[in-house]
Design an enzyme around this catalytic site. Structure first.
Site, PDB file in Angstrom:
ATOM      1  N   ASP A 102      81.062   2.844  -9.873  1.00  0.00           N
ATOM      2  CA  ASP A 102      81.713   1.713  -9.213  1.00  0.00           C
ATOM      3  C   ASP A 102      81.914   0.613 -10.257  1.00  0.00           C
ATOM      4  OD1 ASP A 102      82.451   0.405  -6.453  1.00  0.00           O
ATOM      5  OD2 ASP A 102      81.045  -1.012  -7.334  1.00  0.00           O
ATOM      6  N   HIS A 299      82.570   7.608  -1.825  1.00  0.00           N
ATOM      7  CA  HIS A 299      82.493   6.632  -2.907  1.00  0.00           C
ATOM      8  C   HIS A 299      81.150   6.609  -3.623  1.00  0.00           C
ATOM      9  CE1 HIS A 299      83.383   3.070  -5.204  1.00  0.00           C
ATOM     10  NE2 HIS A 299      82.345   2.433  -4.691  1.00  0.00           N
TER      11      HIS A 299
END
Length: 322
Positions: A102, A299
């Site tokens: 991320d 994610h």
């Protein structure tokens, strides 16, 4: 699992970083994203250490058990890269393999691009090697996704901070479980008149990869900063246009060290980076070792698919020893 992980603090660039560490050998730095902490790498410590590596995962500037500068300007990408380069030296190493997920991925990619003398190899999870410099991104986000796009929503000081800090555990549970409830990649949009957490309802149950004990660990880390629990991480987003300005001299730079990119096929980042754009971005990695796409993965890459991510990292690390 965590008994063998050592915890300490180190002073770099005027901030006090909390470190989680295990193992001995060549240094591997693991950089978390938002809204996470060192704990997001909990599954990687033991196998990487067993393979002969010194694994260090910091809480990055502004997060969890690390210090949180007050000034928004102290969260630029240059500050974050500076923390990584200083940390390598503070740990007594000449080089490191830098791995980021991320927001940790742009920090890793940029560190490798600007300081290849310090980085033996770089791996990014979820977020590909985005351009360094170039036009400021916030206007492009507005044009493509509207004013309610979450990154634009985060720009107003104090708003998302207060919403998320009101109930830290609930906010973490909602975001970790709710930004992709059906597994379909789509941008995170906050409709006009709604609050951020209105878009991520409480999950009926936790996914298999996240336990109540995991949430307790994240919550305890974030509770360190009270009502500013999320402010440090949000300030990273508030420097995105400024990053483009500060790094303008490096527009077009490539990452010249060996690289690995791992992403889930269901990651919401895919809705923001279409396949043709991803191909172009991966062109910034002339020494790309592997591009791994993980099916049925969203994610939170290394948490959702710990075995596959660890295997890919070990394969990459072994290639650097040749």
């Amino acid at each position: 699992m965590n008994e063998a992980i050592k915890h300490s603090h180190v002073e770099v660039n005027g901030v006090r970083l909390h470190l989680a560490e295990r193992g001995e050998g060549p240094l591997v730095l693991l950089l978390h994203g938002f809204p996470e902490s060192w704990y997001s790498w909990r599954h990687q410590f033991a196998p990487l250490a067993a393979a002969g590596y010194r694994v260090v995962a910091p809480d990055q500037r502004g997060y969890a058990r690390s210090s949180q500068p007050q000034d928004v300007d102290e969260y630029s990408l240059l500050h974050l890269v500076g923390d990584v380069t200083a940390l390598i030296g503070a740990l007594g190493a000449e080089q490191a393999v830098v791995v980021g997920h991320d927001w940790g991925a742009p920090v890793a990619w940029t560190t490798a691009a600007l300081r290849p003398d310090l980085v033996r190899g770089v791996a990014g999870l979820s977020v590909p090697p985005l351009p360094v410099g170039g036009p400021p991104p916030l206007q492009g986000f507005r044009e493509n996704f509207g004013e309610g796009f979450y990154i634009n929503y985060f720009q107003q000081p104090g708003r998302a901070d207060a919403e998320l800090a009101a109930d830290v555990r609930s906010s973490l549970r909602r975001i970790l479980c709710g930004i992709q409830p059906d597994g379909v990649p789509r941008p995170w949009i906050v409709p006009e008149g709604k609050a951020l957490l209105d878009t991520v309802p409480e999950p009926e149950k936790l996914p298999d990869w996240l336990t109540d004990a995991d949430l307790d660990a994240f919550t305890a880390d974030y509770a360190t900063h009270g009502e500013r629990a999320f402010t440090g991480g949000l300030n990273w987003y508030r420097n995105m246009d400024r990053n483009a300005e500060l790094l303008a001299a490096f527009t077009g730079i490539t990452v010249e060290v060996p690289a690995l990119y791992v992403a889930g096929e269901q990651d919401l980042v895919n809705a923001m980076v279409p396949p043709e754009a991803l191909t172009h971005l991966l062109g910034r990695l002339p020494r790309l070792h592997r591009h791994l796409r993980l099916p049925q993965t969203g994610h939170w890459t290394q948490q959702e698919r710990p075995a596959e991510v660890t295997e890919a990292l070990l394969d990459f690390l072994s290639s650097l020893e040749d």
